[in-house]
Design a protein around this motif. Structure first.
Motif, PDB file in Angstrom:
ATOM      1  N   LEU A 223       0.870  -1.065  -0.309  1.00 24.46           N
ATOM      2  CA  LEU A 223       0.080   0.514  -0.090  1.00 24.46           C
ATOM      3  C   LEU A 223       0.715   1.344   0.236  1.00 24.46           C
ATOM      4  CD1 LEU A 223      -2.739   1.391   0.254  1.00 24.46           C
ATOM      5  CD2 LEU A 223      -2.754   1.247   2.609  1.00 24.46           C
ATOM      6  N   ARG A 224       1.881   1.293   0.545  1.00 23.33           N
ATOM      7  CA  ARG A 224       2.774   2.460   1.107  1.00 23.33           C
ATOM      8  C   ARG A 224       3.913   2.879  -0.389  1.00 23.33           C
ATOM      9  NH1 ARG A 224       5.159   0.094   5.607  1.00 23.33           N
ATOM     10  NH2 ARG A 224       4.260   0.929   7.679  1.00 23.33           N
ATOM     11  N   ALA A 225       3.647   1.684  -1.793  1.00 24.62           N
ATOM     12  CA  ALA A 225       4.368   1.564  -2.230  1.00 24.62           C
ATOM     13  C   ALA A 225       3.377   1.921  -3.535  1.00 24.62           C
ATOM     14  CB  ALA A 225       5.368  -0.299  -2.590  1.00 24.62           C
ATOM     15  N   ASN A 226       1.838   2.108  -3.355  1.00 24.67           N
ATOM     16  CA  ASN A 226       1.528   2.908  -3.881  1.00 24.67           C
ATOM     17  C   ASN A 226      -0.068   3.634  -4.227  1.00 24.67           C
ATOM     18  OD1 ASN A 226      -0.287   1.521  -6.457  1.00 24.67           O
ATOM     19  ND2 ASN A 226      -0.306  -0.983  -5.533  1.00 24.67           N
ATOM     20  N   PRO A 227       0.782   5.487  -4.480  1.00 25.91           N
ATOM     21  CA  PRO A 227       0.108   6.522  -4.308  1.00 25.91           C
ATOM     22  C   PRO A 227      -1.096   6.351  -4.988  1.00 25.91           C
ATOM     23  CG  PRO A 227       2.444   6.941  -5.458  1.00 25.91           C
ATOM     24  CD  PRO A 227       2.747   4.816  -5.101  1.00 25.91           C
ATOM     25  N   ASP A 228      -0.219   5.659  -6.085  1.00 21.24           N
ATOM     26  CA  ASP A 228      -2.320   5.482  -7.258  1.00 21.24           C
ATOM     27  C   ASP A 228      -3.051   5.149  -6.633  1.00 21.24           C
ATOM     28  OD1 ASP A 228      -0.632   6.876  -8.806  1.00 21.24           O
ATOM     29  OD2 ASP A 228      -0.121   5.030 -10.203  1.00 21.24           O
TER      30      ASP A 228
END
Ligand code: ATP
Length: 236
Positions: A223-228
């Motif tokens: 989740l942290r790596a997925n700003p989109d």
């Protein structure tokens, strides 16, 4: 421990959940996220039997919850901290805590049995306020009481709908540290909240709901790596 698969739920003729699925394993802390009105509370209501699921299945420790009344579902070990807290205004703090208390029938309550003293140890503020009426409490005290009351049922799974909504920053920190402490003793928790930083710090897994559909699930690193995803579904 908890498994929802393919749940459809309705308010009258209006469908609120479309094939909703999620799962919580023993000892896990799991979040349910999504913007306002997307179906988080409806998912919790379906689990607790407060709204009928018209399709799909909800199982808890291998047993189907479908068609069971809410009190039976609570007795099976699901402890709800509802949105709005629903403290009894005309009972004292102490009475609120003992009113719905339930002894653990098996020695399976995570971290051991909950009683009044253990709740007071967790939230000393409740001990200080034990003779105050429910309607005299601050929002933070009410939320501590709602959590304490759910723990007094010795739940196998604790469900929190809006863990820290509307609370002052210091109280929020106290609630998150309480949940971290509960996780450390093995308490399984399903938590709704909007604070992604706090949720990614504590949760093992996240489920995101959008317009009644499950649209994403993954762990905190993902989740942290997925700003989109955060932008599209959480408005961050
Ligand atoms: P919030 O963060 O605002 O609590 P939520 O994600 O928990 O939002 P729900 O309360 O589950 O959302 O609502 C999902 C949908 O169901 C929304 O479209 C809402 O308008 C509708 N809904 C919720 N409660 C009712 C109700 N009692 N009667 C009719 N429709 C409802």
């Amino acid at each position: 421990m908890l498994e929802l698969s393919g749940i459809d739920a309705f308010y009258g003729r209006s469908q609120a959940l479309f094939g909703m699925s999620l799962s919580v394993e023993a000892g896990q802390v799991v979040s349910l996220m999504g913007r306002n009105g997307m179906g988080k509370t409806t998912t919790i209501r379906s689990i607790m039997g407060l709204i009928d699921a018209r399709a799909g299945e909800i199982r808890f420790n291998g047993q189907s919850l479908t068609g069971l009344p809410p009190y039976r579902i609570a007795q099976m070990g699901l402890g709800l901290v509802p949105e709005g807290r629903q403290i009894f205004p005309n009972l004292t703090v102490r009475e609120n805590l003992v009113a719905t208390a339930r002894k653990s029938t098996q020695k399976t309550t995570p971290g051991g049995h909950w009683d009044l003293q253990r709740v007071y140890d967790l939230f000393p503020r409740l001990s200080e306020r034990q003779n105050s009426m429910g309607d005299q409490l601050s929002g933070g005290e009410q939320q501590m009481l709602a959590i304490g009351r759910a723990l007094m049922t010795n739940p196998k799974l604790l469900l929190l709908d809006e863990a820290t909504e509307g609370l002052a920053p210091l109280i929020r920190t106290e609630i998150w540290s309480c949940l971290t402490g509960l996780k450390a003793v093995g308490q399984a928790i399903l938590v709704i909240d909007k604070n992604v930083d706090a949720l990614t710090a504590i949760c093992d897994r996240h489920f995101i709901v959008e317009k009644g559909h499950l649209v994403w699930s993954g762990n905190s690193t993902e989740l942290r790596a997925n700003p989109d995803i955060q932008h599209q579904y959480l408005g961050i």
